[in-house]
Design a protein around this motif. Structure first.
Motif, PDB file in Angstrom:
ATOM      1  N   GLY A  79       2.090 -19.737  10.755  1.00 34.50           N
ATOM      2  CA  GLY A  79       1.499 -18.765  11.666  1.00 34.50           C
ATOM      3  C   GLY A  79       1.837 -17.312  11.406  1.00 34.50           C
ATOM      4  N   CYS A  80       2.685 -17.014  10.415  1.00 36.14           N
ATOM      5  CA  CYS A  80       2.959 -15.599  10.180  1.00 36.14           C
ATOM      6  C   CYS A  80       1.816 -15.024   9.341  1.00 36.14           C
ATOM      7  CB  CYS A  80       4.316 -15.379   9.523  1.00 36.14           C
ATOM      8  SG  CYS A  80       4.689 -16.406   8.119  1.00 36.14           S
ATOM      9  N   GLY A  81       1.244 -13.979   9.861  1.00 34.92           N
ATOM     10  CA  GLY A  81       0.066 -13.384   9.236  1.00 34.92           C
ATOM     11  C   GLY A  81       0.413 -12.665   7.947  1.00 34.92           C
ATOM     12  N   PRO A  82      -0.538 -11.993   7.365  1.00 34.63           N
ATOM     13  CA  PRO A  82      -0.255 -11.249   6.141  1.00 34.63           C
ATOM     14  C   PRO A  82       0.852 -10.215   6.352  1.00 34.63           C
ATOM     15  CG  PRO A  82      -2.623 -11.353   6.550  1.00 34.63           C
ATOM     16  CD  PRO A  82      -1.925 -11.899   7.764  1.00 34.63           C
ATOM     17  N   ILE A  83       1.705 -10.115   5.377  1.00 29.98           N
ATOM     18  CA  ILE A  83       2.826  -9.171   5.416  1.00 29.98           C
ATOM     19  C   ILE A  83       2.334  -7.861   4.803  1.00 29.98           C
ATOM     20  CG2 ILE A  83       5.146  -8.720   4.544  1.00 29.98           C
ATOM     21  CD1 ILE A  83       5.355 -11.881   4.316  1.00 29.98           C
ATOM     22  N   GLU A  84       2.583  -6.786   5.478  1.00 31.99           N
ATOM     23  CA  GLU A  84       2.141  -5.477   5.002  1.00 31.99           C
ATOM     24  C   GLU A  84       3.359  -4.619   4.693  1.00 31.99           C
ATOM     25  OE1 GLU A  84       0.008  -2.267   7.474  1.00 31.99           O
ATOM     26  OE2 GLU A  84      -1.523  -3.689   6.780  1.00 31.99           O
ATOM     27  N   LEU A  85       3.510  -4.278   3.412  1.00 30.98           N
ATOM     28  CA  LEU A  85       4.604  -3.420   2.991  1.00 30.98           C
ATOM     29  C   LEU A  85       4.039  -2.056   2.615  1.00 30.98           C
ATOM     30  CD1 LEU A  85       6.526  -6.001   0.778  1.00 30.98           C
ATOM     31  CD2 LEU A  85       7.106  -5.264   3.083  1.00 30.98           C
ATOM     32  N   VAL A  86       4.474  -1.031   3.320  1.00 34.95           N
ATOM     33  CA  VAL A  86       3.963   0.326   3.114  1.00 34.95           C
ATOM     34  C   VAL A  86       5.016   1.136   2.366  1.00 34.95           C
ATOM     35  CG1 VAL A  86       3.088   2.395   4.241  1.00 34.95           C
ATOM     36  CG2 VAL A  86       2.615   0.150   5.225  1.00 34.95           C
ATOM     37  N   LEU A  87       4.661   1.632   1.207  1.00 36.03           N
ATOM     38  CA  LEU A  87       5.558   2.475   0.423  1.00 36.03           C
ATOM     39  C   LEU A  87       5.328   3.934   0.789  1.00 36.03           C
ATOM     40  CD1 LEU A  87       5.349   0.827  -3.108  1.00 36.03           C
ATOM     41  CD2 LEU A  87       7.224   0.727  -1.488  1.00 36.03           C
ATOM     42  N   THR A  88       6.404   4.606   1.158  1.00 39.92           N
ATOM     43  CA  THR A  88       6.326   6.037   1.456  1.00 39.92           C
ATOM     44  C   THR A  88       7.146   6.789   0.406  1.00 39.92           C
ATOM     45  OG1 THR A  88       8.172   5.806   3.008  1.00 39.92           O
ATOM     46  CG2 THR A  88       5.967   5.721   3.936  1.00 39.92           C
ATOM     47  N   PRO A  89       6.653   7.941  -0.017  1.00 31.51           N
ATOM     48  CA  PRO A  89       7.367   8.696  -1.058  1.00 31.51           C
ATOM     49  C   PRO A  89       8.782   9.061  -0.625  1.00 31.51           C
ATOM     50  CG  PRO A  89       5.164   9.585  -0.702  1.00 31.51           C
ATOM     51  CD  PRO A  89       5.408   8.581   0.382  1.00 31.51           C
TER      52      PRO A  89
ATOM     53  N   VAL B  38       0.839  -1.201   0.000  1.00 32.26           N
ATOM     54  CA  VAL B  38       0.000   0.000   0.000  1.00 32.26           C
ATOM     55  C   VAL B  38       0.871   1.246   0.000  1.00 32.26           C
ATOM     56  CG1 VAL B  38      -1.944  -1.110   1.172  1.00 32.26           C
ATOM     57  CG2 VAL B  38      -0.164  -0.011   2.518  1.00 32.26           C
ATOM     58  N   GLN B  39       0.261   2.361  -0.398  1.00 29.07           N
ATOM     59  CA  GLN B  39       0.931   3.656  -0.332  1.00 29.07           C
ATOM     60  C   GLN B  39       0.520   4.341   0.956  1.00 29.07           C
ATOM     61  OE1 GLN B  39      -0.706   5.483  -3.845  1.00 29.07           O
ATOM     62  NE2 GLN B  39       1.278   5.391  -4.873  1.00 29.07           N
ATOM     63  N   GLY B  40       1.451   4.979   1.597  1.00 27.75           N
ATOM     64  CA  GLY B  40       1.135   5.777   2.780  1.00 27.75           C
ATOM     65  C   GLY B  40       0.454   4.982   3.865  1.00 27.75           C
ATOM     66  N   GLU B  41      -0.779   5.306   4.180  1.00 24.33           N
ATOM     67  CA  GLU B  41      -1.535   4.617   5.225  1.00 24.33           C
ATOM     68  C   GLU B  41      -1.861   3.192   4.795  1.00 24.33           C
ATOM     69  OE1 GLU B  41      -2.922   6.178   8.144  1.00 24.33           O
ATOM     70  OE2 GLU B  41      -1.815   8.006   7.737  1.00 24.33           O
ATOM     71  N   ALA B  42      -1.914   2.298   5.755  1.00 26.73           N
ATOM     72  CA  ALA B  42      -2.161   0.886   5.458  1.00 26.73           C
ATOM     73  C   ALA B  42      -3.658   0.619   5.323  1.00 26.73           C
ATOM     74  CB  ALA B  42      -1.563   0.009   6.548  1.00 26.73           C
ATOM     75  N   GLU B  43      -4.221   1.063   4.218  1.00 26.29           N
ATOM     76  CA  GLU B  43      -5.637   0.832   3.935  1.00 26.29           C
ATOM     77  C   GLU B  43      -5.743   0.235   2.538  1.00 26.29           C
ATOM     78  OE1 GLU B  43      -7.598   4.580   4.296  1.00 26.29           O
ATOM     79  OE2 GLU B  43      -6.922   4.885   6.351  1.00 26.29           O
ATOM     80  N   THR B  44      -6.704  -0.611   2.328  1.00 26.39           N
ATOM     81  CA  THR B  44      -6.837  -1.255   1.015  1.00 26.39           C
ATOM     82  C   THR B  44      -7.155  -0.267  -0.090  1.00 26.39           C
ATOM     83  OG1 THR B  44      -9.122  -1.794   1.516  1.00 26.39           O
ATOM     84  CG2 THR B  44      -7.470  -3.504   1.938  1.00 26.39           C
ATOM     85  N   VAL B  45      -7.725   0.916   0.249  1.00 30.19           N
ATOM     86  CA  VAL B  45      -8.003   1.907  -0.795  1.00 30.19           C
ATOM     87  C   VAL B  45      -6.706   2.466  -1.376  1.00 30.19           C
ATOM     88  CG1 VAL B  45     -10.273   2.561   0.088  1.00 30.19           C
ATOM     89  CG2 VAL B  45      -8.258   3.759   0.910  1.00 30.19           C
ATOM     90  N   ASN B  46      -5.599   2.296  -0.667  1.00 30.54           N
ATOM     91  CA  ASN B  46      -4.300   2.769  -1.140  1.00 30.54           C
ATOM     92  C   ASN B  46      -3.463   1.647  -1.752  1.00 30.54           C
ATOM     93  OD1 ASN B  46      -4.831   5.370  -0.213  1.00 30.54           O
ATOM     94  ND2 ASN B  46      -4.018   4.906   1.818  1.00 30.54           N
ATOM     95  N   ALA B  47      -4.073   0.518  -2.042  1.00 29.31           N
ATOM     96  CA  ALA B  47      -3.343  -0.629  -2.587  1.00 29.31           C
ATOM     97  C   ALA B  47      -2.753  -0.283  -3.948  1.00 29.31           C
ATOM     98  CB  ALA B  47      -4.279  -1.823  -2.711  1.00 29.31           C
ATOM     99  N   ILE B  48      -1.610  -0.876  -4.244  1.00 26.04           N
ATOM    100  CA  ILE B  48      -0.913  -0.609  -5.508  1.00 26.04           C
ATOM    101  C   ILE B  48      -0.869  -1.900  -6.335  1.00 26.04           C
ATOM    102  CG2 ILE B  48       1.184   0.261  -6.566  1.00 26.04           C
ATOM    103  CD1 ILE B  48       1.895   1.532  -3.911  1.00 26.04           C
ATOM    104  N   GLU B  49      -1.336  -1.779  -7.576  1.00 31.62           N
ATOM    105  CA  GLU B  49      -1.379  -2.924  -8.493  1.00 31.62           C
ATOM    106  C   GLU B  49      -0.087  -3.006  -9.301  1.00 31.62           C
ATOM    107  OE1 GLU B  49      -4.319  -4.612 -12.033  1.00 31.62           O
ATOM    108  OE2 GLU B  49      -4.669  -2.636 -11.180  1.00 31.62           O
ATOM    109  N   ASP B  50       0.275  -4.238  -9.713  1.00 34.68           N
ATOM    110  CA  ASP B  50       1.426  -4.521 -10.591  1.00 34.68           C
ATOM    111  C   ASP B  50       2.763  -4.025 -10.046  1.00 34.68           C
ATOM    112  OD1 ASP B  50      -0.031  -5.924 -12.500  1.00 34.68           O
ATOM    113  OD2 ASP B  50      -0.577  -4.086 -13.576  1.00 34.68           O
ATOM    114  N   VAL B  51       2.959  -4.178  -8.755  1.00 36.47           N
ATOM    115  CA  VAL B  51       4.248  -3.861  -8.136  1.00 36.47           C
ATOM    116  C   VAL B  51       5.018  -5.174  -7.990  1.00 36.47           C
ATOM    117  CG1 VAL B  51       5.391  -2.992  -6.058  1.00 36.47           C
ATOM    118  CG2 VAL B  51       3.318  -1.897  -6.894  1.00 36.47           C
ATOM    119  N   GLU B  52       6.294  -5.154  -8.346  1.00 36.33           N
ATOM    120  CA  GLU B  52       7.123  -6.362  -8.234  1.00 36.33           C
ATOM    121  C   GLU B  52       7.555  -6.565  -6.786  1.00 36.33           C
ATOM    122  OE1 GLU B  52      10.237  -7.583 -11.245  1.00 36.33           O
ATOM    123  OE2 GLU B  52      11.498  -7.098  -9.497  1.00 36.33           O
TER     124      GLU B  52
END
Length: 157
Positions: free
Chosen positions: A145-155, A68-82
């Motif tokens: 047991g490791c939950g979803p990994i959240e990677l936050v991209l900040t400018p 995601v970009q900035g805040e960890a919300e699905t509305v900020n999800a980024i498509e086609d990122v490697e």
């Protein structure tokens, strides 16, 4: 002397397996030579790598996450990122580097075979953003047991 019932069982088993040594009382007697070694060739057994239980004790998992970009919300999800996964393992057949792309919801997944001593690094690099990275160990992911990994991209600044 202690009664035999008070001596630990393991000690008794070790003593029972002892044999008296063969002492050479006459040093002038030469012992018989050892038999010649066998010339038989050892043929290694090939273990198929597709049978993971034979190559590495561990478990199969699907590591999932989201970028995601900035805040960890699905509305900020980024498509086609490697997304890059680096797995370091002494025995896992999925050890090495894997790459995938995020879907329309910014989600990604990697199928891995984990051993508790493995180390994992999930990394995303995108132009104009700081690199985001998360490191895990196989122990962190015991029984998947490791939950979803959240990677936050900040400018980048």
């Amino acid at each position: 002397m202690r009664p035999i019932a008070s001596v630990p069982l393991l000690t008794l088993l070790m003593l029972a397996s002892c044999r008296p040594s063969n002492l050479v009382l006459n040093p002038s007697v030469t012992p018989s030579p050892l038999p010649a070694r066998s010339t038989a060739t050892t043929i290694p057994i090939e273990v198929p790598t597709s049978d993971r239980a034979l190559t590495c004790p561990g478990w199969s998992c699907t590591l999932t996450g989201v970028v995601v970009q900035g805040e960890a919300e699905t509305v900020n999800a980024i498509e086609d990122v490697e997304i890059q996964l680096s797995q370091s393992s002494y025995c896992s057949p999925t050890s090495g580097r894997q790459v995938t792309l995020t879907d329309s919801d910014g989600k990604f997944a990697f199928d891995v075979y984990l051993h508790d001593t493995d180390s994992l690094t999930v990394r995303v690099e995108r132009e104009g953003y700081q690199t985001a990275e998360d490191s895990l160990s196989g122990f962190d992911c015991l029984a998947c047991g490791c939950g979803p990994i959240e990677l936050v991209l900040t400018p980048s600044k």
